[in-house]
Design an enzyme around this catalytic site. Structure first.
Site, PDB file in Angstrom:
ATOM      1  N   ASP A  98       0.978  -1.172   0.017  1.00 54.23           N
ATOM      2  CA  ASP A  98      -0.077  -0.102   0.035  1.00 54.23           C
ATOM      3  C   ASP A  98       0.824   1.275   0.042  1.00 54.23           C
ATOM      4  O   ASP A  98       0.703   2.255   1.082  1.00 54.23           O
ATOM      5  CB  ASP A  98      -0.895   0.116   1.242  1.00 54.23           C
ATOM      6  N   GLU A 148     -11.460  -1.246  -3.301  1.00 54.85           N
ATOM      7  CA  GLU A 148     -10.897  -0.380  -2.221  1.00 54.85           C
ATOM      8  C   GLU A 148      -9.851   0.483  -2.654  1.00 54.85           C
ATOM      9  O   GLU A 148      -9.695   0.550  -3.840  1.00 54.85           O
ATOM     10  CB  GLU A 148     -10.271  -1.202  -1.188  1.00 54.85           C
TER      11      GLU A 148
END
Length: 310
Positions: free
Chosen positions: A34, A201
């Protein structure tokens, strides 16, 4: 070539210097998850990523990266009620740098839970231990129909917007105050899926030209080479509504045009961020090989009106 991981010695043997290396080549310590990237006024690149204390890597050239430490080297006890452990892993930071200040949003949660929160911090250097936490931006519980993780900041003139969300009813956006960094509005829905358990997401709203582009990660992360993550996009003339994909399907109805998926030995690219650099829009993400999760960096070409990885 979308992405290469070459050791410096191999680059030398090929007669390629760092100044000649094109986007997509990264070396050094790139084992991230991420990632978000920003650049300070001296030209140094910072990559912040998921991990206990939030990991920091720096690079002088967007090629060679070095691990330098943690945002919270002494822990972040205020996140413990959401990670449900002492000094747990913090997720999916988002960095924005302007006027000598690093602005960092980050999430605290545990897998599969809506007991989640997003926090905001700032620093003048971006270095380990230099950040000041400014508190809770927003949170969710099992009584909500969405999940407060994966924050991403859009600065659009004098307006700040924070997109967020994962699974449940998808991606949301809310206004935040430029002076405090904290929420000033309720959330609005901007993307949702029902396919594959509603797996959407890692939102990013990015303005290019007259359009706002909403990037998301679809399908399943965090399963090594079994991951099915892929990066999708839609666009709108507003940052808070009306996103459609290239076929005209609304993102609130499951639309999303593929930007980057599994190819060759690169598995499950996602968890993305975007930034502007001297050579144009830059896509930052992680992907999987049999050795783990790594940093991917590519330029994006918007000349067709839709982002294409180059």
């Amino acid at each position: 070539m979308h992405l290469l991981l070459l050791a410096p010695l191999l680059l030398w043997l090929l007669g390629i210097t760092r100044a000649q290396v094109g986007p997509g080549v990264v070396t050094g310590n790139t084992a991230v998850h991420d990632p978000t990237m920003c650049k300070d006024s001296s030209g140094k690149y910072f990559v912040f990523s998921t991990g206990v204390g939030l990991e920091i890597r720096t690079s002088p050239d967007r090629v060679a990266f070095t691990f330098v430490g943690l945002v919270w080297p002494n822990g972040a006890s205020w996140t413990d009620p959401f990670t449900l452990t002492s000094n747990g892993a913090l997720w999916a930071p988002d960095c924005y740098y302007a006027n000598g200040v690093f602005h960092l949003y980050y999430a605290a949660s545990s897998f599969g839970s809506q007991n989640s929160a997003i926090f905001y911090a700032t620093s003048s250097t971006g270095l380990p231990g230099s950040f000041t936490n400014h508190g809770l931006v927003t949170s969710t519980s099992s009584s909500n129909n969405y999940n407060a993780i994966d924050p991403n900041l859009l600065v659009d003139g004098s307006n700040w917007y924070l997109s967020l969300g994962s699974f449940w009813t998808g991606i949301k956006v809310e206004s935040v105050s430029p002076s405090t960094g904290l929420s000033t509005s309720s959330v609005t829905s901007i993307a949702q899926r029902t396919a594959n358990g509603g797996a959407i997401e890692a939102s990013v709203i990015y303005k290019h030209g007259s359009f706002y582009y909403l990037f998301t990660s679809w399908d399943l992360c965090c399963r090594g080479t079994s991951s099915t993550y892929n990066i999708r996009v839609g666009r709108s003339v507003s940052p808070t509504s009306g996103f459609v994909d290239q076929a005209g399907v609304a993102l609130t109805s499951g639309g999303g045009t593929l930007v980057l998926g599994t190819h060759g030995s690169i598995v499950g690219p996602g968890g993305q961020d975007l930034m502007d650099d001297a050579d144009g829009p830059i896509l930052v993400y992680h992907y999987y090989t049999s050795s783990g999760s790594f940093l991917g960096i590519n330029r994006l070409d918007f000349s067709s009106g839709w982002p294409v990885v180059v």
